[in-house]
Design a protein around this motif. Structure first.
Motif, PDB file in Angstrom:
ATOM      1  N   ILE A 102       1.868  10.532   3.633  1.00 53.41           N
ATOM      2  CA  ILE A 102       1.811   9.161   3.073  1.00 53.41           C
ATOM      3  C   ILE A 102       3.084   8.391   3.377  1.00 53.41           C
ATOM      4  N   ARG A 103       2.926   7.075   3.425  1.00 52.89           N
ATOM      5  CA  ARG A 103       4.059   6.197   3.657  1.00 52.89           C
ATOM      6  C   ARG A 103       3.851   4.896   2.882  1.00 52.89           C
ATOM      7  N   VAL A 104       4.936   4.133   2.782  1.00 53.18           N
ATOM      8  CA  VAL A 104       4.851   2.798   2.198  1.00 53.18           C
ATOM      9  C   VAL A 104       4.417   1.816   3.282  1.00 53.18           C
ATOM     10  N   LEU A 105       3.647   0.817   2.906  1.00 54.67           N
ATOM     11  CA  LEU A 105       3.192  -0.206   3.844  1.00 54.67           C
ATOM     12  C   LEU A 105       3.309  -1.551   3.127  1.00 54.67           C
ATOM     13  N   LEU A 135       0.821  -1.224   0.000  1.00 53.98           N
ATOM     14  CA  LEU A 135       0.000   0.000   0.000  1.00 53.98           C
ATOM     15  C   LEU A 135       0.846   1.261   0.000  1.00 53.98           C
ATOM     16  N   ILE A 136       0.320   2.294  -0.629  1.00 53.87           N
ATOM     17  CA  ILE A 136       0.776   3.641  -0.331  1.00 53.87           C
ATOM     18  C   ILE A 136      -0.315   4.188   0.595  1.00 53.87           C
ATOM     19  N   ALA A 137       0.028   4.247   1.890  1.00 57.52           N
ATOM     20  CA  ALA A 137      -0.995   4.475   2.918  1.00 57.52           C
ATOM     21  C   ALA A 137      -1.080   5.935   3.325  1.00 57.52           C
ATOM     22  N   MET A 175       9.434   0.382   5.013  1.00 60.33           N
ATOM     23  CA  MET A 175       8.171   1.075   4.742  1.00 60.33           C
ATOM     24  C   MET A 175       8.381   2.579   4.860  1.00 60.33           C
ATOM     25  N   VAL A 176       9.042   3.129   3.860  1.00 59.33           N
ATOM     26  CA  VAL A 176       9.472   4.530   3.877  1.00 59.33           C
ATOM     27  C   VAL A 176       8.327   5.464   4.284  1.00 59.33           C
ATOM     28  N   LYS A 177       8.595   6.305   5.275  1.00 53.12           N
ATOM     29  CA  LYS A 177       7.605   7.278   5.750  1.00 53.12           C
ATOM     30  C   LYS A 177       7.793   8.592   5.000  1.00 53.12           C
ATOM     31  N   TRP A 178       6.829   9.495   5.098  1.00 50.85           N
ATOM     32  CA  TRP A 178       6.888  10.814   4.461  1.00 50.85           C
ATOM     33  C   TRP A 178       7.280  10.661   2.997  1.00 50.85           C
ATOM     34  N   LEU A 179       6.645   9.686   2.348  1.00 51.98           N
ATOM     35  CA  LEU A 179       7.042   9.271   0.993  1.00 51.98           C
ATOM     36  C   LEU A 179       6.911  10.424  -0.005  1.00 51.98           C
TER      37      LEU A 179
END
Lengths: 522, 522
Positions: B216-219, B198-200, B228-232
């Motif tokens: 948004i972040r990676v999930l 997900l792009i959450a 799961m990179v944050k602040w994508l």
């Protein structure tokens, strides 16, 4: 690359029928004479020797020739015809179909190298802790082949599963004491675009051999062999799991409270205990059991073996320890497939490893332990966990070193060629006094005397060193007269142990008339 | 069902900014005051207490409120705006796109309960064997939330990856000492129809909080949090993996030959050592460290905890042993998700377990061991394997029992609230003589004396009980003056240990001017 490894070189064994198969329902099936037979003459269950398995893998890019691939049969091999065999697909689908083999082969096909293993691989180690309900396999109930066929997801799309369908149920053509061999696969798993579930008709570039499911079988990469129904006849899409005896009563790891057939009863149908994906496992194939090496401080031994995993998850480390797990050496290893992983990330085949260990290090150690790690950072346990069916045994593989006459001698936990091994030795030492007490109270016969009683109305057999008069029982044997007659007058230990549960094991004692003189067959 | 668990009840913490965050770059971020801070004041890394984690899971169908969810930050939280933040998707694609948050939210979305854990969960146990390069986490670097967003596979299909694309590279918005936080995912994995990447933008029914990656972040369900990179900010489809420092230099399990920064050097880029899917793990959350129970032979203690696994593979057994692993009791457990598995077979959440153990059994045991098994029949190892980054620690979780004044007292391996535990005790006993020898040769200062030196040109700090004069070094500190100034005159042990490797750890000794009187902070 596939062309290179196809053809007769890796093909079926076309030699004459083995004399051990004469007089059995499989008297028409050609088999490689060097396979180790694990359950007597019938049904046919075999593994290759460590030497054959390892040398074939080195020579054929990781593959095992069909004729050396391990075999697990529950009964007679069905005699099927390519021209008349049909595959039915029905149940909860929009369009039920029936396909001839020629029609199946016309669909889009693919070829995938896959390592198969029996869930009972390395079970003899479990049986040497305490006898499980399964027969003994050594560490070679594992083989790798290129399988060709049609993707199950393509077949299912042709039929159109209906809303509410949850299971894909497979049924074979074999006639077994408890009905047809059948099992189930979750439909989501079957339909996934990365799981590569095949309805296979080819193995290493040829049609399947009779022992491997001719004309078609199920192939589920990463799963245990027991889910890959051979001689496939029927696929049923359903909201319910298969009701086959073999789906529920085999290939399960029952939990610690289960210690015998009584405690097992309530556990068979609980979904947690089914085995599908296999666990991480590894074994040493070279040096082999009983091999010896002069203690030359300038030389090394080149250890070799395999490691495999389920779910397509990559093996990322293979390690050996000479000090009981305090420190580890890393082996070199490579993916044992003529192709790379499927879909970039699915490793369906074993990994083959080697490591040179200096003899001077071996000489100051008593044991080597082996373990593999997968990309999830899971690894094999240091110690086994015994379970009722003796399934999925995967602790560190341990070979003991002994020094004798200036040489180092290797002792594997079990060796299927000689019946020896350090776990066998431990087992015998633990059980000797008990066995001897029972046997010393019984009448003694020679094997030659027993051999005379080889007819239906005068039928003796030897099981684990004891003599049984089955002349009356043979008429009421649930598995039929023939199964007993083929071993009348002979040692039937393996045949008996392989397919009987605790009930028959206990009740046979009322037919015991004595012991056979000489060594007990453990 | 989702509506029930959404809303403020499980939402962000809206209280005032904690005084510990004042003067740091995160002085605008609200945080729950009861979270255990693991790396001093900044950057923010925290886990909930076992009590908060366990009680929330019981109350909220297995979920963790956002405000109690563990947090792993490498630097300051980027201050981003929903209205202006854009997600760029480019690289090897037919149609590069840039999406506003409003545009992203208009695409088809889904909500998936997922358990996240830090690859360093339970690392303090590793650090108590031998200090690793990572800072200490207790057993609560794991949490479960419902994440909402757009499937990455849908986004990639919009852009059309080109032939030859192998990686999906993610980049965050944070500015870190070694550049942007970035990492990579195999494109086959990203495109699969069952992996649920997900792009959450949502967590438990609200927008993400700043600490969890707003906007948004990676999930990636089943993976470690570090992927799961944050602040994508950017998704780049490429034939090459991300070149981010954080992709290569963190979240790896380096093999046994790697014992320090020198031996580590050649291993960072080898693909075998990356961590993506997590391993099987489990811990006891109740009874808690130092809890005591009267020895009443008629009563029981209701043990509780979690077990989780990677790859979506189901946990099938949770077992506890009171005799060091000779025999095992089975715990009751249930899937800790408000929904069932995804796609029928993908268990992305933890399992929550309980078992009543009679006090009379506990009273005759010295320790309880816990292990979980997954559906592949893999389990946790009995002993830890130390690794350089202290990652993925998952041996049997062991709580020791002590009897004191007619009560049984629980001792966990580590306890992040008190800094105690049986592994801490062992570590201190092993290292006491060494530490004491060094410290007895140094000048002694009180904490109050150290506190006076709290300015840029007169700057002392305490690290692990020793006093350092950084008045000169502060001008050349690679991480900048500010990072040191916020701890000037204070105990900077956690702040220092958290983000420094072996190099700075060794070279700081030239600034040592004495020890602080009183207990060393280990």
């Amino acid at each position: 690359m596939e062309a290179e490894i196809a053809g007769n070189q890796l093909g079926q064994f076309y030699g004459p029928v083995d004399k051990r198969d004469k007089g059995t329902p499989d008297s028409w099936v050609s088999r490689h004479p060097e396979l180790i037979r694990l359950t007597g003459r019938h049904p046919f269950n075999c593994e290759p020797t460590p030497k054959l398995l390892e040398e074939a893998a080195s020579r054929f890019q990781g593959l095992t020739p069909s004729s050396l691939h391990y075999v697990r049969n529950h009964g007679p091999v069905p005699k099927l015809s390519w021209d008349t065999h049909k595959l039915e697909i029905g149940g909860m689908v929009k369009n039920p179909i029936e396909l001839s083999m020629a029609e199946l082969q016309k669909l889009p096909t693919c070829s995938i190298p896959v390592t198969l293993n029996c869930a009972g691989n390395r079970r003899k180690e479990q049986n040497m802790i305490k006898k499980s309900k399964g027969f003994s396999w050594g560490p070679c109930a594992v083989s790798t082949a290129v399988w060709s066929g049609v993707l199950l997801s393509d077949l299912l799309k042709l039929c159109g599963p209906l809303e509410g369908a949850q299971w894909v149920n497979f049924e074979g053509s074999d006639e077994l004491p408890q009905g047809k061999y059948g099992t189930s696969l979750d439909i989501n798993y079957a339909m996934s675009n990365v799981n590569d579930v095949l309805i296979a008709f080819g193995m290493n570039g040829e049609l399947l051999s009779p022992d491997h499911g001719f004309p078609i079988r199920v192939l589920i990469p990463g799963f245990i062999g027991g889910r890959m129904v051979k001689w496939l006849k029927k696929i049923e899409v359903s909201s319910k799991e298969s009701d086959s005896y073999y789906h529920y009563r085999d290939n399960r790891v029952l939990p610690p409270p289960v210690v015998d057939s009584v405690t097992a009863e309530e556990w068979w149908t609980k979904p947690e205990y089914i085995i599908n994906d296999r666990n991480i496992n590894s074994a040493i194939l070279y040096p082999r059991h009983d091999q010896s090496f002069p203690i030359d401080p300038d030389k090394s031994i080149n250890f070799k073996g395999y490691a495999y995993n389920g779910s397509g998850q990559k093996i990322i480390r293979v390690e050996l320890s000479l000090d009981g797990g305090n420190s580890w050496k890393m082996a070199n290893f490579k993916y044992g497939s003529p192709k790379g992983p499927r879909h970039g990330t699915k490793y369906w085949c074993w990994f083959l490893w080697t490591i040179k260990i200096p003899i001077k290090e071996i000489a100051s150690s008593s044991e080597v332990c082996l373990r593999a790690w997968d990309c999830c950072q899971n690894t094999q346990p240091s110690q086994p966990t015994w379970n009722y069916l003796g399934m999925m045994n995967n602790p560190w593989y341990r070979v003991k070193f002994h020094q004798r006459d200036g040489e180092i001698v290797m002792e594997h936990p079990t060796d299927m060629l000689t019946g020896k091994g350090w776990m066998v030795r431990d087992y015998q030492e633990r059980n000797k006094p008990k066995e001897e007490a029972v046997k010393s109270s019984l009448k003694s016969f020679t094997a030659a005397e027993v051999a005379k009683h080889n007819k239906e109305d005068d039928c003796w057999v030897i099981i684990s060193g004891k003599v049984y008069d089955l002349s009356k029982f043979i008429k009421v044997h649930p598995g039929g007269k023939k199964a007993i007659l083929i071993v009348a007058g002979q040692d039937a230990t393996e045949d008996f142990e392989a397919i009987h549960g605790d009930g028959p094991k206990a009740s046979k004692e009322k037919y015991c008339i004595g012991v056979v003189s000489g060594k007990a067959n453990l």
